[in-house]
Design an enzyme around this catalytic site. Structure first.
Site, PDB file in Angstrom:
ATOM      1  CE  LYS A   9      -3.410   2.379   2.911  1.00 48.65           C
ATOM      2  NZ  LYS A   9      -2.534   3.551   3.181  1.00 48.65           N
ATOM      3  CE  LYS A  14       5.372   0.477  -2.265  1.00 42.91           C
ATOM      4  NZ  LYS A  14       4.407   1.307  -1.512  1.00 42.91           N
ATOM      5  CE  LYS A  40       5.535   9.938  -3.657  1.00 40.91           C
ATOM      6  NZ  LYS A  40       4.821   8.715  -4.094  1.00 40.91           N
ATOM      7  CG  ASP A 124      -3.405  -2.855  -4.755  1.00 40.91           C
ATOM      8  OD1 ASP A 124      -2.836  -3.873  -5.155  1.00 40.91           O
ATOM      9  OD2 ASP A 124      -4.481  -2.864  -4.139  1.00 40.91           O
TER      10      ASP A 124
END
Length: 266
Positions: A9, A14, A40, A124
């Site tokens: 998510k 991460k 980004k 996701d």
């Protein structure tokens, strides 16, 4: 070469996990390349002392070789960012597809020849673009980063389902869950149950720890900013586990020695 992708998510941490794994593995002598798959372009900033590298899509736009988007990180790793369109001006998933096609066409990964290729993927699996790292042989093993929060586990289940469906066609397989804890009640038990329902295991747990924020404020990973901390040791153990559970079609990665010098970023 081991080819690993981290999914989970958005906002679950991460990039923090990926960067700490990259540094830990680099310090163990592996030649590591981390590729950020987020418009980004912020996956590798902790590996570059807070700097943002030129993106792969930038090189395409300006007609430059894709190698110019690969930058040496502080731990001797290789860093690259796919990049993406300005918000509201294009499809980020399509941007990832174009970036991967550009890398493949110019054989950038082949020229670097990393021992471990680590993809840090946005959110996701919602479209073909974000599934690109686990298609066409780019990644072989997927680890899902999740906390015990409901929405995080919901996303993890969606990702596990997608990986299972792709696995029938010979794509990447699910290697396990990395618990990036939020400190909620009965979090370990909740994640364990969810992992069991997904048909996988929890391969490591990272506790909620202010050391992460303190190191990020310095523009560093925990492995570099607090190398003697308990958290740094946990990241090193997680790195070992991820390597042990991942596949290598070319033989044992444990033959890799510390022959790769740690070169500071220029």
């Amino acid at each position: 070469m081991r080819k690993i992708a981290l999914y989970g998510k958005g906002g679950i941490g991460k990039s923090t996990v990926a960067s700490n794994l990259t540094v830990s593995l680099s310090r163990q002598g592996y030649r590591v390349m981390q590729i950020g798959c987020d418009p980004k372009a912020d996956s590798t900033k902790l590996l570059l002392s807070g700097r943002s590298p030129p993106t792969i899509l930038d090189t395409m736009k300006h007609g430059k070789p894709a190698e110019e988007a690969v930058v040496m990180g502080t731990s001797g790793c290789y860093c690259a960012e796919c990049g993406g369109p300005r918000p509201g001006s294009g499809c980020a998933g399509r941007g990832i597809i174009a970036a991967f096609e550009h890398l493949e066409k110019q054989n950038v990964i082949g020229k670097i020849s990393p021992d471990i290729l680590l993809f840090d993927v946005l959110g996701d699996v919602v479209c073909g673009g974000f599934a690109m790292p686990i298609r066409n042989g780019f990644a072989r093993d997927v680890f899902i980063v999740s906390s015990g929060e409901m929405m995080s586990l919901y996303a993890a289940n969606n990702i596990a389902t997608a990986i299972s469906d792709m696995g029938r066609d010979g794509y990447a397989s699910l290697g396990g869950i990395i618990q990036n804890s939020r400190g909620i009640d009965e979090e370990d038990e909740t994640v364990d149950r969810a992992a069991s329902e997904m048909g996988t295991n929890v391969i490591g747990r990272i506790p909620r720890d202010k050391t992460v924020q303190q190191c990020e404020a310095m523009g560093k990973t925990v492995a570099e900013g607090a190398p003697d901390s308990k958290l740094s040791k946990l990241y090193a153990e997680l790195a070992d586990t991820a390597v042990r559970l991942s596949h290598d079609a070319e033989g044992s990665l444990r033959d890799v020695s510390a022959r790769y010098a740690m070169r500071p970023q220029e």
